[in-house]
Design an enzyme around this catalytic site. Structure first.
Site, PDB file in Angstrom:
ATOM      1  N   GLU A 169       0.833  -1.202   0.000  1.00  0.00           N
ATOM      2  CA  GLU A 169       0.000   0.000   0.000  1.00  0.00           C
ATOM      3  C   GLU A 169       0.868   1.253   0.000  1.00  0.00           C
ATOM      4  O   GLU A 169       2.091   1.197   0.180  1.00  0.00           O
ATOM      5  CB  GLU A 169      -0.948  -0.042   1.215  1.00  0.00           C
ATOM      6  CG  GLU A 169      -1.910  -1.208   1.110  1.00  0.00           C
ATOM      7  CD  GLU A 169      -2.997  -1.214   2.172  1.00  0.00           C
ATOM      8  OE1 GLU A 169      -2.860  -0.513   3.196  1.00  0.00           O
ATOM      9  OE2 GLU A 169      -4.002  -1.934   1.957  1.00  0.00           O
ATOM     10  N   GLU A 225      -1.315  -9.858  -6.093  1.00  0.00           N
ATOM     11  CA  GLU A 225      -1.213 -10.610  -7.353  1.00  0.00           C
ATOM     12  C   GLU A 225      -0.291  -9.908  -8.340  1.00  0.00           C
ATOM     13  O   GLU A 225       0.569 -10.522  -8.972  1.00  0.00           O
ATOM     14  CB  GLU A 225      -2.592 -10.771  -7.999  1.00  0.00           C
ATOM     15  CG  GLU A 225      -3.598 -11.543  -7.177  1.00  0.00           C
ATOM     16  CD  GLU A 225      -4.464 -10.645  -6.299  1.00  0.00           C
ATOM     17  OE1 GLU A 225      -3.926  -9.735  -5.639  1.00  0.00           O
ATOM     18  OE2 GLU A 225      -5.681 -10.866  -6.280  1.00  0.00           O
ATOM     19  N   CYS A 263      -6.053  -6.819 -11.424  1.00  0.00           N
ATOM     20  CA  CYS A 263      -5.132  -7.975 -11.347  1.00  0.00           C
ATOM     21  C   CYS A 263      -5.489  -9.029 -12.388  1.00  0.00           C
ATOM     22  O   CYS A 263      -4.596  -9.636 -12.989  1.00  0.00           O
ATOM     23  CB  CYS A 263      -5.178  -8.585  -9.946  1.00  0.00           C
ATOM     24  SG  CYS A 263      -4.374  -7.523  -8.735  1.00  0.00           S
TER      25      CYS A 263
END
Ligand code: THU
Length: 151
Positions: free
Chosen positions: A64, A75, A111
């Site tokens: 993050e 991912e 993703c």
């Protein structure tokens, strides 16, 4: 319109992947990878374990950022790690986190699009927990109409 449950396969945790890997073992690696997450803002640690056709494993957690939109999902972090090691032929990715809601761990659209880039024959598998079970679906099940460059 397919619903999420339409595209899920039966519980297939013992499905044998190349080089002796099972979906269950890959999922255990994803759970382990949650330890590497950097998630101080959401508090939601995600782990991903990406398996290449030649049996190599690339794990990552979500990363993050204080500028929230720059956050990188687990991912995609795993894909970037593999590509930067010269590996791009993948057979499966497992995703884990502290929930077993299918909507939360079957991978977000961004993703899935990134995974689809390396899904050469619509066979790349995503494994994720759902209501106490470990499920698998193909990336193309989860993202049937992916973006492709039309050049
Ligand atoms: N996250 C992932 O790592 N993978 C996904 O497929 C969806 C969401 C992360 C991003 C963010 O750090 C946290 O989960 C909460 O959205």
């Amino acid at each position: 319109m397919a619903t999420v449950t339409d595209v899920l396969h039966a519980n297939d945790a013992e499905k044998v992947l190349p080089n002796g890997w099972t979906v269950k073992r890959l999922y255990d690696e994803a759970r382990q990878a949650t330890q590497c997450a950097y998630a101080p803002y959401s508090g939601f640690a995600v782990g991903a374990a990406l398996l290449s056709r030649d049996g190599r494993l690339f794990t990552a957690g979500n990363v993050e950022n204080g500028s929230y939109g720059l956050t990188i999902c687990a991912e995609r972090a795993a894909v970037v790690k593999a590509i930067s090691h010269g590996v791009s032929d993948f057979v499966a990715i497992a995703v884990a986190g502290d929930t077993d809601r299918v909507e939360t761990l079957a991978s977000c659209g961004a993703c899935l699009q990134v995974l689809a880039e390396f899904d050469r024959d619509d066979s790349l598998l995503v494994a994720f927990p759902s209501s106490g079970r470990l499920l698998i679906a193909t990336v193309s099940d989860l993202l049937p109409v992916r973006f492709r460059m039309g050049l």
